[in-house]
Design an enzyme around this catalytic site. Structure first.
Site, mmCIF file in Angstrom:
data_model
loop_
_atom_site.group_PDB
_atom_site.id
_atom_site.type_symbol
_atom_site.label_atom_id
_atom_site.label_comp_id
_atom_site.label_asym_id
_atom_site.label_seq_id
_atom_site.Cartn_x
_atom_site.Cartn_y
_atom_site.Cartn_z
ATOM 1 N N SER A 141 44.016 38.345 35.400
ATOM 2 C CA SER A 141 44.612 39.668 35.573
ATOM 3 C C SER A 141 45.457 39.709 36.839
ATOM 4 O O SER A 141 45.194 38.979 37.803
ATOM 5 C CB SER A 141 43.502 40.719 35.689
ATOM 6 O OG SER A 141 44.042 41.969 36.061
ATOM 7 N N TYR A 155 35.821 43.637 39.555
ATOM 8 C CA TYR A 155 36.709 43.149 38.487
ATOM 9 C C TYR A 155 37.746 42.178 39.068
ATOM 10 O O TYR A 155 37.949 41.067 38.558
ATOM 11 C CB TYR A 155 37.405 44.341 37.816
ATOM 12 C CG TYR A 155 38.394 43.960 36.737
ATOM 13 C CD1 TYR A 155 37.966 43.610 35.459
ATOM 14 C CD2 TYR A 155 39.770 43.949 36.991
ATOM 15 C CE1 TYR A 155 38.875 43.264 34.470
ATOM 16 C CE2 TYR A 155 40.691 43.609 36.007
ATOM 17 C CZ TYR A 155 40.229 43.271 34.742
ATOM 18 O OH TYR A 155 41.132 42.915 33.768
ATOM 19 N N ALA A 157 37.703 40.451 41.846
ATOM 20 C CA ALA A 157 37.114 39.194 42.333
ATOM 21 C C ALA A 157 36.766 38.267 41.170
ATOM 22 O O ALA A 157 36.965 37.048 41.249
ATOM 23 C CB ALA A 157 35.868 39.493 43.172
ATOM 24 N N LYS A 159 38.297 38.086 38.344
ATOM 25 C CA LYS A 159 39.542 37.550 37.796
ATOM 26 C C LYS A 159 40.186 36.544 38.756
ATOM 27 O O LYS A 159 40.858 35.607 38.322
ATOM 28 C CB LYS A 159 40.508 38.697 37.464
ATOM 29 C CG LYS A 159 40.024 39.584 36.306
ATOM 30 C CD LYS A 159 39.937 38.796 35.007
ATOM 31 C CE LYS A 159 39.635 39.649 33.796
ATOM 32 N NZ LYS A 159 39.584 38.884 32.544
#
Ligand code: NAP
Length: 248
Positions: A141, A155, A157, A159
Site C-alpha cells: 500500500s 496498517y 507498518a 504494509k
C-alpha cells in the site's frame, strides 16, 4: 492469452481488488484458485469466472493460519497439479489513532497483512522451485511507503513490512526462476475505502494529479503484467498505482 495453462492462487479474492485480479488472470487463460476467509464470497467470484467460460476453484482459508494455508496448497495441487502464480492480496484495514491501537488489533493486522504473505509464499516455494518457475505478487500500500495518513500506524507498518519481505523473497528466490514483486495502490474504490469520511476522500483527491481514485481493474492489469512473461526481467520491484499521489 498470456497465461494459458498456468495456475494462479489469489488470496482475498472474494471481493474488491482480489476479485478483479482473479477475473483478469482467468481471462488470460490461467486456472484460478479463489481464496477467501469467506467461502460464500469466494464462490461468488468463481461463479463469475465460470460464467465467462474459464476454470476456477474456491478454497476457504485464513491466510494467517499455517494449517489452513498448507491445506489450500495441497488442494490446489490435487486439483491443478502445479502452482505458477501466487497473488498475496488478502488484507484488513485500520484507521485507529495510534494511542488507541490495542495489542490484539496490532497482532491481527500483522498476522493477516504480513504473516499471511510469509505463510502463503513459504507454502508455494517448494513447488515453484521444483518447476524452476514462479511469479509472486504482493499487494502492499501507499501507506506502507509514506506512513499512515488516514490509515492506522498498524496498517501502514504491516504494509511496510510487506515491501521488505517482497525484496527479501525476490533476492532469495531469484536463483530458482521465481520473480517476486509488489504493487502499492493508492486509494482504490472498494469496500475497504467506501466508508472513509467525505473530508478524508476530498483531501486525498486534491493530491492526486490524475484527479480520481483508482478502480480494482487498474490494479489487476498491473498484476497481469507482473505475472506474465512481459516482466521476466523484473524482480524486487514495488510498483505504484496511485494516480500520481507519490512519484518515487
Ligand atoms: P476488501 O474489499 O476489504 O477485500 C479484502 C478481501 O480479503 C475480503 O474478501 C476479505 O474477506 C479477505 N480477507 C480478509 N482477511 C482474510 C484472511 N485472513 N484470509 C483470507 N482472506 C481474507 O479490500 P480491497 O480494497 O480489495 O484490498 C485488497 C488488498 O489491497 C488489501 O491487501 C489491501 O490492504 C490492499 N490495498 C487496498 C487499497 C484500497 O484503496 N482499496 C489501497 C492500498 C492497498 P472478508 O470480507 O470476509 O473480510
Amino acid at each position: 492469452m498470456k497465461l494459458k495453462g498456468r495456475v494462479a492462487i489469489v488470496t482475498g479474492a472474494g471481493r474488491g481488488i482480489g476479485r478483479a485480479i482473479a477475473i483478469t488472470l482467468a481471462r488470460e487463460g490461467a486456472n484460478i484458485v479463489v481464496n477467501d476467509i469467506d467461502l460464500q464470497a469466494a464462490e461468488e467470484t468463481v461463479k463469475i469466472i465460470k460464467a465467462m467460460g474459464y476454470e476456477a476453484l474456491a478454497i476457504k482459508a485464513d491466510v494467517s493460519n499455517k494449517n489452513e494455508v498448507d491445506s489450500m496448497i495441497k488442494k490446489t495441487l490435487e486439483a491443478f497439479g502445479r502452482i505458477d502464480i501466487l497473488v498475496n492480496n488478502a488484507g484488513i484495514f485500520s484507521s485507529t489513532l495510534i494511542e488507541n491501537i490495542t495489542e490484539q488489533q496490532w497482532n491481527r493486522i500483522m498476522d493477516v497483512n504480513l504473516k499471511g504473505v510469509l505463510l502463503c509464499s513459504q507454502a508455494v516455494i517448494k513447488t515453484m522451485k521444483n518447476q524452476r518457475f514462479g511469479k509472486i505478487v504482493n499487494i502492499t500500500s501507499l501507506a506502507g511507503k509514506v506512513g499512515g495518513i488516514f490509515s492506522g500506524a498498524d496498517y501502514a507498518a504491516s504494509k511496510a513490512g510487506v515491501i521488505c519481505l517482497t525484496k527479501s523473497l525476490a533476492k532469495q528466490l531469484a536463483p530458482y526462476g521465481i520473480n517476486v514483486n509488489a504493487i502499492a495502490p493508492g486509494v482504490i474504490e472498494t469496500d475497504m475505502t467506501k466508508y472513509w469520511p467525505k473530508e478524508v476522500k476530498e483531501s486525498f483527491l486534491k493530491q492526486i494529479p490524475l484527479g480520481r481514485f483508482g478502480k480494482p481493474e487498474e490494479v489487476a492489469e498491473v498484476v497481469l503484467f507482473l505475472v506474465s512473461d512481459a516482466s521476466n526481467y523484473i524482480t524486487g520491484e514495488i510498483i505504484d498505482v496511485n494516480g500520481g499521489y507519490l512519484m518515487d
